[in-house]
Enzyme design. Structure first.
Site: not given
Length: 360
Positions: A217, A266, A242, A189, A161
Protein backbone atom coordinates in the site's frame (compact mmCIF):
# COMPACT_ATOMS: atom_id res chain seq x y z
CA UNK A 1 -39.37 15.11 8.30
CA UNK A 2 -37.35 18.23 9.18
CA UNK A 3 -33.86 18.27 10.62
CA UNK A 4 -34.26 20.27 13.82
CA UNK A 5 -30.69 20.61 15.09
CA UNK A 6 -27.02 19.71 14.64
CA UNK A 7 -24.76 19.53 17.68
CA UNK A 8 -21.00 18.90 17.85
CA UNK A 9 -18.96 17.53 20.74
CA UNK A 10 -15.20 17.04 20.96
CA UNK A 11 -13.49 14.42 23.13
CA UNK A 12 -10.15 12.67 23.39
CA UNK A 13 -9.86 8.88 23.43
CA UNK A 14 -6.53 7.39 24.60
CA UNK A 15 -5.10 4.46 22.67
CA UNK A 16 -4.20 1.20 24.38
CA UNK A 17 -0.70 1.50 22.91
CA UNK A 18 1.09 3.97 20.60
CA UNK A 19 0.21 3.65 16.90
CA UNK A 20 3.34 4.15 14.80
CA UNK A 21 3.58 4.68 11.04
CA UNK A 22 6.10 6.27 8.67
CA UNK A 23 4.10 9.50 8.95
CA UNK A 24 3.36 9.85 12.69
CA UNK A 25 3.04 8.31 16.14
CA UNK A 26 -0.35 8.63 17.83
CA UNK A 27 -1.17 7.99 21.50
CA UNK A 28 -4.77 9.26 21.41
CA UNK A 29 -7.43 10.36 18.97
CA UNK A 30 -9.55 13.50 18.99
CA UNK A 31 -13.08 12.50 18.12
CA UNK A 32 -15.54 15.10 16.85
CA UNK A 33 -19.01 13.66 17.42
CA UNK A 34 -22.01 14.94 15.45
CA UNK A 35 -25.64 14.61 16.54
CA UNK A 36 -28.47 15.33 14.09
CA UNK A 37 -31.92 15.60 15.66
CA UNK A 38 -35.10 15.26 13.61
CA UNK A 39 -38.33 16.99 14.59
CA UNK A 40 -39.82 13.68 15.83
CA UNK A 41 -36.86 13.05 18.14
CA UNK A 42 -34.91 10.60 15.97
CA UNK A 43 -31.18 11.09 16.47
CA UNK A 44 -28.50 10.43 13.85
CA UNK A 45 -24.88 10.09 14.92
CA UNK A 46 -21.66 10.71 13.02
CA UNK A 47 -18.01 11.15 13.96
CA UNK A 48 -14.64 12.16 12.58
CA UNK A 49 -11.05 12.35 13.76
CA UNK A 50 -8.36 14.62 12.28
CA UNK A 51 -5.29 13.16 10.62
CA UNK A 52 -3.40 16.34 9.82
CA UNK A 53 -0.59 14.67 7.86
CA UNK A 54 -3.10 13.07 5.46
CA UNK A 55 -6.25 15.20 5.21
CA UNK A 56 -4.81 18.51 6.44
CA UNK A 57 -7.60 18.87 9.01
CA UNK A 58 -7.48 19.71 12.69
CA UNK A 59 -10.18 19.29 15.30
CA UNK A 60 -10.75 23.03 15.11
CA UNK A 61 -11.24 23.01 11.34
CA UNK A 62 -13.61 20.02 11.53
CA UNK A 63 -15.73 21.80 14.14
CA UNK A 64 -15.70 25.04 12.12
CA UNK A 65 -16.97 23.29 8.99
CA UNK A 66 -19.65 21.35 10.87
CA UNK A 67 -20.99 24.29 12.89
CA UNK A 68 -20.75 26.67 9.94
CA UNK A 69 -21.62 25.79 6.33
CA UNK A 70 -22.63 22.16 6.98
CA UNK A 71 -25.05 23.07 9.79
CA UNK A 72 -26.46 25.88 7.67
CA UNK A 73 -27.51 23.55 4.84
CA UNK A 74 -28.82 20.72 7.05
CA UNK A 75 -30.80 22.38 9.85
CA UNK A 76 -34.30 23.25 8.65
CA UNK A 77 -34.07 20.88 5.67
CA UNK A 78 -36.35 17.92 5.02
CA UNK A 79 -34.49 14.62 5.41
CA UNK A 80 -36.71 13.08 2.73
CA UNK A 81 -34.54 15.05 0.26
CA UNK A 82 -31.74 12.69 1.27
CA UNK A 83 -29.67 12.64 -1.93
CA UNK A 84 -29.92 16.42 -2.35
CA UNK A 85 -28.63 16.90 1.19
CA UNK A 86 -25.75 14.48 0.61
CA UNK A 87 -24.71 16.52 -2.42
CA UNK A 88 -25.10 19.76 -0.49
CA UNK A 89 -22.74 18.51 2.23
CA UNK A 90 -20.06 17.94 -0.39
CA UNK A 91 -20.51 21.28 -2.17
CA UNK A 92 -21.01 23.63 0.80
CA UNK A 93 -17.27 24.19 1.33
CA UNK A 94 -13.90 23.28 -0.17
CA UNK A 95 -11.93 20.36 1.29
CA UNK A 96 -12.83 19.38 4.87
CA UNK A 97 -13.32 15.72 3.89
CA UNK A 98 -13.44 14.42 7.48
CA UNK A 99 -16.00 17.02 8.56
CA UNK A 100 -18.11 16.11 5.54
CA UNK A 101 -17.74 12.42 6.38
CA UNK A 102 -19.05 13.01 9.92
CA UNK A 103 -22.12 14.83 8.57
CA UNK A 104 -22.64 12.22 5.83
CA UNK A 105 -22.53 9.41 8.41
CA UNK A 106 -24.95 11.21 10.74
CA UNK A 107 -27.37 11.84 7.87
CA UNK A 108 -27.25 8.18 6.82
CA UNK A 109 -27.81 7.09 10.42
CA UNK A 110 -30.82 9.39 10.90
CA UNK A 111 -32.33 8.50 7.52
CA UNK A 112 -32.04 4.75 8.14
CA UNK A 113 -33.56 5.14 11.61
CA UNK A 114 -36.41 7.10 10.04
CA UNK A 115 -36.93 4.19 7.62
CA UNK A 116 -36.35 1.72 10.49
CA UNK A 117 -33.68 -0.30 8.61
CA UNK A 118 -30.00 -1.07 9.33
CA UNK A 119 -27.54 0.94 7.28
CA UNK A 120 -26.22 -2.17 5.52
CA UNK A 121 -29.77 -3.14 4.52
CA UNK A 122 -30.44 0.34 3.14
CA UNK A 123 -27.22 0.11 1.12
CA UNK A 124 -28.20 -3.34 -0.07
CA UNK A 125 -26.21 -6.31 1.30
CA UNK A 126 -24.38 -7.80 4.27
CA UNK A 127 -21.43 -9.92 3.24
CA UNK A 128 -19.07 -11.25 5.93
CA UNK A 129 -16.22 -8.97 7.01
CA UNK A 130 -12.77 -10.19 8.07
CA UNK A 131 -10.42 -7.45 9.21
CA UNK A 132 -6.66 -7.50 9.25
CA UNK A 133 -4.75 -6.33 12.33
CA UNK A 134 -2.16 -3.57 12.01
CA UNK A 135 1.40 -4.00 13.23
CA UNK A 136 2.93 -0.58 13.86
CA UNK A 137 6.39 0.24 12.59
CA UNK A 138 9.08 -0.46 15.18
CA UNK A 139 12.25 -2.47 15.76
CA UNK A 140 12.11 -5.90 14.04
CA UNK A 141 11.96 -7.83 17.34
CA UNK A 142 9.11 -5.71 18.69
CA UNK A 143 7.14 -6.05 15.45
CA UNK A 144 7.64 -9.81 15.50
CA UNK A 145 6.37 -9.97 19.09
CA UNK A 146 3.34 -7.87 18.18
CA UNK A 147 2.63 -10.06 15.16
CA UNK A 148 2.77 -13.30 17.14
CA UNK A 149 0.54 -11.88 19.86
CA UNK A 150 -2.14 -10.91 17.34
CA UNK A 151 -1.97 -14.25 15.52
CA UNK A 152 -2.46 -15.94 18.89
CA UNK A 153 -5.56 -13.75 19.34
CA UNK A 154 -7.06 -15.21 16.16
CA UNK A 155 -6.10 -12.79 13.38
CA UNK A 156 -5.16 -14.42 10.07
CA UNK A 157 -4.14 -11.31 8.11
CA UNK A 158 -1.61 -8.71 9.27
CA UNK A 159 -1.14 -5.23 7.88
CA UNK A 160 2.48 -4.34 8.54
CA UNK A 161 3.63 -0.72 8.68
CA UNK A 162 6.99 -0.10 7.03
CA UNK A 163 8.79 2.82 5.41
CA UNK A 164 10.04 4.73 8.48
CA UNK A 165 13.55 3.31 7.92
CA UNK A 166 13.71 1.52 4.54
CA UNK A 167 17.03 -0.16 5.35
CA UNK A 168 15.27 -2.09 8.14
CA UNK A 169 12.14 -3.07 6.25
CA UNK A 170 13.34 -6.45 4.97
CA UNK A 171 14.55 -7.33 8.47
CA UNK A 172 11.15 -6.34 9.87
CA UNK A 173 9.22 -8.61 7.51
CA UNK A 174 11.61 -11.53 7.93
CA UNK A 175 11.43 -11.22 11.73
CA UNK A 176 7.64 -11.39 11.54
CA UNK A 177 7.69 -14.31 9.11
CA UNK A 178 9.95 -16.26 11.45
CA UNK A 179 7.32 -16.32 14.23
CA UNK A 180 4.00 -16.70 12.37
CA UNK A 181 2.50 -19.52 10.27
CA UNK A 182 3.08 -19.49 6.51
CA UNK A 183 -0.68 -19.36 6.00
CA UNK A 184 -0.88 -15.85 7.50
CA UNK A 185 -1.19 -13.16 4.83
CA UNK A 186 0.94 -10.03 5.11
CA UNK A 187 -0.09 -6.67 3.69
CA UNK A 188 2.54 -3.92 3.71
CA UNK A 189 1.81 -0.22 4.14
CA UNK A 190 4.74 2.10 3.50
CA UNK A 191 2.70 5.29 4.07
CA UNK A 192 4.66 7.09 1.31
CA UNK A 193 7.96 6.14 2.97
CA UNK A 194 9.95 4.93 -0.05
CA UNK A 195 11.29 6.49 -3.23
CA UNK A 196 10.16 4.76 -6.42
CA UNK A 197 13.53 3.05 -6.91
CA UNK A 198 13.68 1.96 -3.27
CA UNK A 199 10.19 0.54 -3.57
CA UNK A 200 11.01 -1.51 -6.67
CA UNK A 201 14.20 -2.86 -5.12
CA UNK A 202 12.59 -3.72 -1.79
CA UNK A 203 9.44 -5.28 -3.22
CA UNK A 204 11.33 -7.38 -5.75
CA UNK A 205 13.68 -8.52 -2.97
CA UNK A 206 10.70 -9.51 -0.80
CA UNK A 207 9.23 -11.43 -3.71
CA UNK A 208 12.48 -13.36 -4.24
CA UNK A 209 12.54 -14.23 -0.53
CA UNK A 210 8.97 -15.57 -0.80
CA UNK A 211 7.76 -13.55 2.18
CA UNK A 212 4.09 -14.00 1.33
CA UNK A 213 3.15 -10.37 0.66
CA UNK A 214 -0.46 -10.00 -0.54
CA UNK A 215 -0.08 -6.37 -1.67
CA UNK A 216 1.84 -3.18 -0.90
CA UNK A 217 0.00 0.00 0.00
CA UNK A 218 1.14 3.52 -0.98
CA UNK A 219 4.87 2.87 -1.47
CA UNK A 220 5.68 6.42 -2.64
CA UNK A 221 4.61 10.01 -2.05
CA UNK A 222 0.91 10.66 -2.64
CA UNK A 223 1.50 13.32 -5.31
CA UNK A 224 4.04 11.20 -7.23
CA UNK A 225 1.67 9.39 -9.59
CA UNK A 226 4.41 8.70 -12.11
CA UNK A 227 6.47 7.18 -9.31
CA UNK A 228 3.49 5.07 -8.33
CA UNK A 229 3.15 3.86 -11.89
CA UNK A 230 6.91 3.21 -12.08
CA UNK A 231 6.59 0.84 -9.12
CA UNK A 232 3.38 -0.84 -10.31
CA UNK A 233 4.90 -1.67 -13.70
CA UNK A 234 8.11 -3.14 -12.28
CA UNK A 235 6.94 -5.47 -9.51
CA UNK A 236 4.81 -8.60 -9.41
CA UNK A 237 3.11 -7.89 -6.07
CA UNK A 238 -0.04 -5.75 -6.48
CA UNK A 239 0.26 -2.07 -5.57
CA UNK A 240 -2.55 -0.25 -3.74
CA UNK A 241 -3.15 3.52 -3.64
CA UNK A 242 -4.19 5.06 -0.33
CA UNK A 243 -3.13 8.68 0.21
CA UNK A 244 -3.22 9.17 -3.58
CA UNK A 245 -6.99 8.61 -3.77
CA UNK A 246 -9.40 11.01 -2.08
CA UNK A 247 -12.18 11.34 -4.62
CA UNK A 248 -14.03 9.85 -7.58
CA UNK A 249 -11.95 12.15 -9.78
CA UNK A 250 -8.73 10.74 -8.32
CA UNK A 251 -10.11 7.26 -8.96
CA UNK A 252 -10.69 8.03 -12.64
CA UNK A 253 -7.14 9.37 -12.95
CA UNK A 254 -5.50 6.40 -11.25
CA UNK A 255 -7.51 3.81 -13.15
CA UNK A 256 -7.39 5.38 -16.59
CA UNK A 257 -3.63 5.85 -16.30
CA UNK A 258 -3.10 2.32 -14.92
CA UNK A 259 -1.15 3.76 -12.02
CA UNK A 260 -2.10 1.06 -9.48
CA UNK A 261 -3.71 -2.35 -9.12
CA UNK A 262 -5.93 -1.68 -6.08
CA UNK A 263 -7.53 1.22 -4.17
CA UNK A 264 -7.96 1.91 -0.45
CA UNK A 265 -11.16 3.81 0.37
CA UNK A 266 -11.43 5.70 3.67
CA UNK A 267 -14.46 7.73 4.67
CA UNK A 268 -12.30 10.41 6.28
CA UNK A 269 -10.48 10.96 2.98
CA UNK A 270 -13.40 10.89 0.58
CA UNK A 271 -16.06 12.70 2.60
CA UNK A 272 -18.36 9.87 3.61
CA UNK A 273 -20.42 6.93 2.42
CA UNK A 274 -21.93 8.61 -0.63
CA UNK A 275 -18.53 9.35 -2.19
CA UNK A 276 -17.09 6.01 -1.07
CA UNK A 277 -19.84 4.28 -3.06
CA UNK A 278 -18.93 6.29 -6.17
CA UNK A 279 -15.25 5.38 -5.86
CA UNK A 280 -15.96 1.68 -5.43
CA UNK A 281 -18.39 1.66 -8.37
CA UNK A 282 -16.00 3.46 -10.72
CA UNK A 283 -13.27 1.01 -9.75
CA UNK A 284 -15.64 -1.94 -10.22
CA UNK A 285 -16.49 -0.80 -13.75
CA UNK A 286 -12.79 -0.93 -14.58
CA UNK A 287 -12.02 -4.22 -12.83
CA UNK A 288 -10.05 -2.70 -9.94
CA UNK A 289 -10.86 -4.13 -6.50
CA UNK A 290 -11.05 -1.94 -3.39
CA UNK A 291 -10.25 -2.17 0.29
CA UNK A 292 -12.13 -0.33 3.01
CA UNK A 293 -9.67 1.23 5.41
CA UNK A 294 -9.78 3.51 8.41
CA UNK A 295 -7.62 6.16 9.97
CA UNK A 296 -7.05 6.00 13.71
CA UNK A 297 -10.64 7.11 14.35
CA UNK A 298 -13.67 6.47 16.60
CA UNK A 299 -15.67 3.26 16.44
CA UNK A 300 -18.77 5.03 15.12
CA UNK A 301 -17.13 6.12 11.87
CA UNK A 302 -15.45 2.72 11.47
CA UNK A 303 -18.84 1.06 11.94
CA UNK A 304 -20.27 3.25 9.17
CA UNK A 305 -17.38 2.19 6.93
CA UNK A 306 -18.06 -1.45 7.80
CA UNK A 307 -21.74 -1.16 6.79
CA UNK A 308 -20.63 0.33 3.46
CA UNK A 309 -18.04 -2.41 2.96
CA UNK A 310 -20.54 -5.16 3.71
CA UNK A 311 -22.93 -3.76 1.09
CA UNK A 312 -20.71 -2.83 -1.86
CA UNK A 313 -19.73 -5.83 -4.03
CA UNK A 314 -16.40 -4.32 -5.10
CA UNK A 315 -15.00 -3.93 -1.58
CA UNK A 316 -12.92 -7.10 -1.35
CA UNK A 317 -10.45 -6.32 1.45
CA UNK A 318 -11.13 -5.00 4.96
CA UNK A 319 -8.95 -2.98 7.34
CA UNK A 320 -11.30 -2.16 10.21
CA UNK A 321 -9.20 -2.68 13.33
CA UNK A 322 -9.05 0.93 14.60
CA UNK A 323 -11.64 0.41 17.40
CA UNK A 324 -9.49 -2.39 18.80
CA UNK A 325 -6.77 0.18 19.53
CA UNK A 326 -9.08 2.43 21.58
CA UNK A 327 -9.26 2.43 25.36
CA UNK A 328 -13.05 2.81 25.38
CA UNK A 329 -15.55 0.01 24.82
CA UNK A 330 -16.80 -0.38 21.25
CA UNK A 331 -20.60 -0.07 21.10
CA UNK A 332 -21.26 0.32 17.39
CA UNK A 333 -19.93 -3.04 16.19
CA UNK A 334 -18.30 -6.11 17.71
CA UNK A 335 -15.42 -8.43 16.93
CA UNK A 336 -15.00 -12.19 17.15
CA UNK A 337 -11.29 -12.66 16.51
CA UNK A 338 -10.85 -11.21 13.00
CA UNK A 339 -14.58 -11.22 12.20
CA UNK A 340 -16.41 -7.87 12.28
CA UNK A 341 -20.02 -8.19 13.41
CA UNK A 342 -22.48 -5.48 12.35
CA UNK A 343 -25.59 -4.48 14.24
CA UNK A 344 -29.01 -5.24 12.72
CA UNK A 345 -30.59 -2.35 14.62
CA UNK A 346 -31.81 0.65 12.59
CA UNK A 347 -29.09 2.94 11.30
CA UNK A 348 -25.57 2.19 12.45
CA UNK A 349 -26.96 0.48 15.55
CA UNK A 350 -26.82 3.05 18.34
CA UNK A 351 -29.48 3.91 20.92
CA UNK A 352 -32.40 5.93 19.60
CA UNK A 353 -34.74 7.65 22.00
CA UNK A 354 -37.75 7.32 19.69
CA UNK A 355 -37.24 3.76 18.54
CA UNK A 356 -36.39 2.54 22.03
CA UNK A 357 -33.61 0.27 20.79
CA UNK A 358 -30.53 -0.77 22.69
CA UNK A 359 -26.92 -0.48 21.66
CA UNK A 360 -25.52 -3.33 19.61
Amino acid sequence: MMIKDLQVNRRKIPLLMPFKTALRTATEIESTDVTLTLENGIIGKGAAAPTFVITGESSESIVAALTGPIKDILVGSDISHFQTLLQAIQSCCVGNSSAKAAADIALHDAYCKWLHVPLHAFLGDKKPLQTCMTIGVDAPKQMADDAKRNIDLGFKILKVKVGANPSLDIDRIEAIRDVIPKTVKLRLDANQGWTPKQAVQLINDMEKRNLGIEFVEQPVASHDLEGLKFVTERVGIPIMADESVFSAKDTLTLISGRYVDLLNIKLMKCGGISNAWKIASIAETNGVACMIGSMMEPALSVAAAAHFAAAHPNVKYFDLDAPLWLSEETQELSYVNEKVILSDLPGIGLVNTVLGTVKG
